[in-house]
Write an enzyme that holds these catalytic residues in place. Structure first.
Site, PDB file in Angstrom:
ATOM      1  N   SER A   1      45.614  38.779  51.773  1.00 53.94           N
ATOM      2  CA  SER A   1      45.369  37.582  50.977  1.00 53.94           C
ATOM      3  C   SER A   1      46.695  36.862  50.787  1.00 53.94           C
ATOM      4  CB  SER A   1      44.832  37.999  49.601  1.00 53.94           C
ATOM      5  OG  SER A   1      44.927  36.932  48.690  1.00 53.94           O
TER       6      SER A   1
ATOM      7  N   TYR B   1      45.677  43.068  41.974  1.00 52.25           N
ATOM      8  CA  TYR B   1      44.968  42.868  43.254  1.00 52.25           C
ATOM      9  C   TYR B   1      45.962  42.366  44.296  1.00 52.25           C
ATOM     10  CZ  TYR B   1      42.224  39.950  46.545  1.00 52.25           C
ATOM     11  OH  TYR B   1      41.707  39.346  47.657  1.00 52.25           O
TER      12      TYR B   1
END
Ligand code: NAP
Length: 255
Positions: free
Chosen positions: A147, A160
């Site tokens: 990501s 995360y």
């Protein structure tokens, strides 16, 4: 999907984890439209079944659905076993499963949630590849899904982001370990409107500011991530390994 696609995966067998919806489904769909025999999987049988039916309705006939919670060792083994029983080989693995679970600051996250984030986002990717690697044909590509937040882990999903930073390192480490037999690359999307991203863009102003933060003034689509994953897994990327392809509409270029 309205993009024109080629047939780069004809005769190939591809496993995509967490692929009953969202980015994983789009990757499976793209690989399937390009000729791959597919193994789609996720935790819930009914979701897997629906994904298989949706793919078949799009004319992708060679699809196997397997229930696989990526954190479950028996499920991981079964995913590989059933793939080999049905198709006899594995030509590509896309490790896509990921969760963002917590919106708490890192110093406040309960240990159990830290464990869960590591387990799903990092450890399961490693363990799936440990299962698959002995069966990968020479030249079989691996694609990980990191990501943009892996480059810049920011609240409310900083922890995360840190797990996604680890996937950037894992891509480099596995590319070295698996070379020259296997290429290992990674996609790093910005915000893509899926179930996982819902909380980040669940009202108009959050969504607008996310769009404004990109150079292209819009969010990306799962199909655009799928196109990048398909490129990295295809022979078009035959001289590319250990790399990360960012899909952030230029948001990262602004950092
Ligand atoms: P999503 O929409 O939440 O994906 C849901 C899919 O994952 C469903 O098929 C779900 O099916 C399955 N799933 C969830 N937990 C699972 C588990 N433990 N084991 C197996 N399958 C599981 O997520 P997404 O946005 O498509 O994200 C896919 C990947 O892209 C993730 O790694 C995510 O971190 C990454 N990513 C997403 C974005 C974004 O903005 N969306 C941005 C950057 C990176 P079941 O419920 O049946 O299990």
């Amino acid at each position: 999907m309205d993009q024109k696609v080629g047939k780069r995966f004809e005769g190939k067998v591809a496993i995509v984890t967490a692929s009953s919806e969202g980015i994983g489904f789009a990757i499976a769909e793209r690989f399937g439209l390009e000729g791959a025999s597919l193994v789609v999987s996720s935790r819930k049988q009914k979701n897997v079944q629906m994904a298989v039916e949706k793919l078949k309705a799009k004319g992708i006939s060679q699809v196997l659905g397997v229930v696989c919670h990526v954190a479950n060792p028996e499920h991981r083994k079964n995913l590989i076993r059933q793939t080999l029983e049905k198709f006899g080989k594995i030509d590509a693995v896309v490790s896509n499963a990921g969760t963002n679970l917590s919106d708490e600051p890192i110093l406040k996250i309960p240990e159990s949630i830290v464990d869960k984030l590591w387990e799903i986002n990092v450890k399961s990717a490693i363990l799936i590849l440990q299962e698959a690697a002995p069966h990968l044909n020479k030249g079989s590509p691996v694609v990980l899904v990191s990501s943009v937040s892996g480059y810049d882990p920011v609240p409310p999903i900083a922890m995360y982001g840190v797990t996604k930073t680890t996937l950037l390192g894992l891509t480099k480490a596995l590319a070295k370990e698996m070379a020259p037999h296997t290429r290992v690359n990674c996609v790093a999307p910005g915000i893509i409107p899926t179930r996982l991203a819902h909380a980040l863009i669940d009202n108009g102003s959050k969504r607008e500011s996310a769009e404004e933060g990109t150079l292209l003034k819009r969010l990306g689509t799962a199909a655009e991530v799928a196109a990048a994953a398909a490129f990295l897994a295809s022979d078009d990327a035959n001289y590319t390994t250990g790399e990360v392809l960012l899909l952030s509409g230029g948001a990262h270029a602004r950092m």
